[in-house]
Design a protein around this motif. Sequence first.
Motif, mmCIF file in Angstrom:
data_model
loop_
_atom_site.group_PDB
_atom_site.id
_atom_site.type_symbol
_atom_site.label_atom_id
_atom_site.label_comp_id
_atom_site.label_asym_id
_atom_site.label_seq_id
_atom_site.Cartn_x
_atom_site.Cartn_y
_atom_site.Cartn_z
ATOM 1 N N MET A 45 0.829 -1.216 0.000
ATOM 2 C CA MET A 45 0.000 0.000 0.000
ATOM 3 C C MET A 45 0.860 1.261 0.000
ATOM 4 S SD MET A 45 -3.205 0.811 -0.041
ATOM 5 C CE MET A 45 -4.289 2.195 0.252
ATOM 6 N N HIS A 46 1.985 1.179 0.737
ATOM 7 C CA HIS A 46 2.866 2.343 0.808
ATOM 8 C C HIS A 46 3.414 2.721 -0.569
ATOM 9 C CE1 HIS A 46 5.621 5.257 2.434
ATOM 10 N NE2 HIS A 46 6.653 4.613 1.913
ATOM 11 N N ASP A 47 3.519 1.713 -1.457
ATOM 12 C CA ASP A 47 4.029 1.980 -2.813
ATOM 13 C C ASP A 47 3.188 3.019 -3.537
ATOM 14 O OD1 ASP A 47 5.970 0.119 -2.359
ATOM 15 O OD2 ASP A 47 4.980 -1.494 -3.460
ATOM 16 N N TYR A 48 1.913 3.093 -3.190
ATOM 17 C CA TYR A 48 1.000 4.010 -3.874
ATOM 18 C C TYR A 48 1.076 5.431 -3.339
ATOM 19 C CZ TYR A 48 -0.955 -0.530 -5.195
ATOM 20 O OH TYR A 48 -1.110 -1.816 -5.660
ATOM 21 N N PHE A 49 1.921 5.650 -2.326
ATOM 22 C CA PHE A 49 2.093 6.985 -1.756
ATOM 23 C C PHE A 49 3.544 7.462 -1.815
ATOM 24 C CE2 PHE A 49 -1.862 5.521 0.065
ATOM 25 C CZ PHE A 49 -2.651 6.659 0.084
ATOM 26 N N PHE B 175 6.895 9.105 -2.954
ATOM 27 C CA PHE B 175 7.253 10.188 -3.875
ATOM 28 C C PHE B 175 8.079 9.640 -5.023
ATOM 29 C CE2 PHE B 175 10.163 13.550 -5.277
ATOM 30 C CZ PHE B 175 9.238 14.492 -5.703
ATOM 31 N N HIS B 176 9.049 8.797 -4.703
ATOM 32 C CA HIS B 176 9.844 8.138 -5.751
ATOM 33 C C HIS B 176 9.132 6.836 -6.110
ATOM 34 C CE1 HIS B 176 13.053 11.038 -5.337
ATOM 35 N NE2 HIS B 176 13.041 10.845 -4.030
ATOM 36 N N LEU C 153 3.465 15.831 0.139
ATOM 37 C CA LEU C 153 4.837 16.225 -0.203
ATOM 38 C C LEU C 153 5.660 16.489 1.057
ATOM 39 C CD1 LEU C 153 4.105 18.611 -3.212
ATOM 40 C CD2 LEU C 153 5.285 16.407 -3.329
ATOM 41 N N LEU C 154 5.052 17.137 2.032
ATOM 42 C CA LEU C 154 5.752 17.398 3.294
ATOM 43 C C LEU C 154 6.054 16.089 4.029
ATOM 44 C CD1 LEU C 154 3.730 20.510 4.523
ATOM 45 C CD2 LEU C 154 6.164 20.490 3.900
ATOM 46 N N LEU D 193 2.642 13.300 -15.451
ATOM 47 C CA LEU D 193 2.556 12.481 -14.237
ATOM 48 C C LEU D 193 3.754 11.556 -14.009
ATOM 49 C CD1 LEU D 193 -1.239 11.526 -14.198
ATOM 50 C CD2 LEU D 193 -0.008 12.852 -12.488
ATOM 51 N N GLY D 194 4.591 11.394 -15.009
ATOM 52 C CA GLY D 194 5.757 10.537 -14.810
ATOM 53 C C GLY D 194 5.362 9.130 -14.378
#
Length: 242
Positions: free
Chosen positions: A1-5, A7-8, A70-71, A126-127
């Motif tokens: 799940m963390h993969d979907y949030f 930044f990289h 982002l923060l 969106l990269g």
Amino acid sequence: MHDYFQFHSNLHSFRLFSVEHFLPMGIIIVLCTLLFIFRSKLTEKRKGRFLSFFLAILLLVSTTLEQTWLLYEHAWSLKRSLPLQLSDLSVILAFLMLLFRGKKLFQFMYFAGLGSSIQAILTPDLGRYSFPHFEYFEFFVSHGGVVLACIFMVLVFNCSPTLQGMWVTILIVNIYSGIVFFLNKWLGANYLYIMNKPKSSSLLDYLGKWPWYLLSMEMVMILSFYILYSPFWLKRMKKAGK
């Protein structure tokens, strides 16, 4: 799940005109169509106010969540994260327009906000933030929300863009672009893609090299504003002919 949030992101690159692109575009078109179909019911004071407030809050929550994300990811940067792109700034202005029913602000939003949001939706930068990344959903919710907000103002609050409003908007966009140019020089940034083209595919790929594509962008902007104005011009010509 963390993969979907992250930044990289490790997801695949977003693909233009794929299922993951056509699906949100289709949803936005359907929602715009529903606004048109049910416009008479939405003109009722209570329903119109509720939907206006709901759209405004949706836009505010969307842009707030992005900044918070982002923060949280320690990825916020003066070079990338300020809402200076015209389509990003439009999210904030659309919130204010809906909240205060600003008809003068509508003139700017109909041309600059609607035009930039449509362009962003058609060619998203969106990269690797492809489906089902958080940024993917935030992007289409916020930009689609701006489109809905502008159409909502036309259908429910009877706002109409004017030719004068169009040229005032062009003047404001050019002044704003000049300010952003110097901010880019100071920050080493590329807001509004003034300093160079985005890495992903976009309309700018067909508009020449720097700095000539800036002049081409100006022409495309004016043409797109005329296209957005044309339905109202035709409507006024039809009324004048009666």
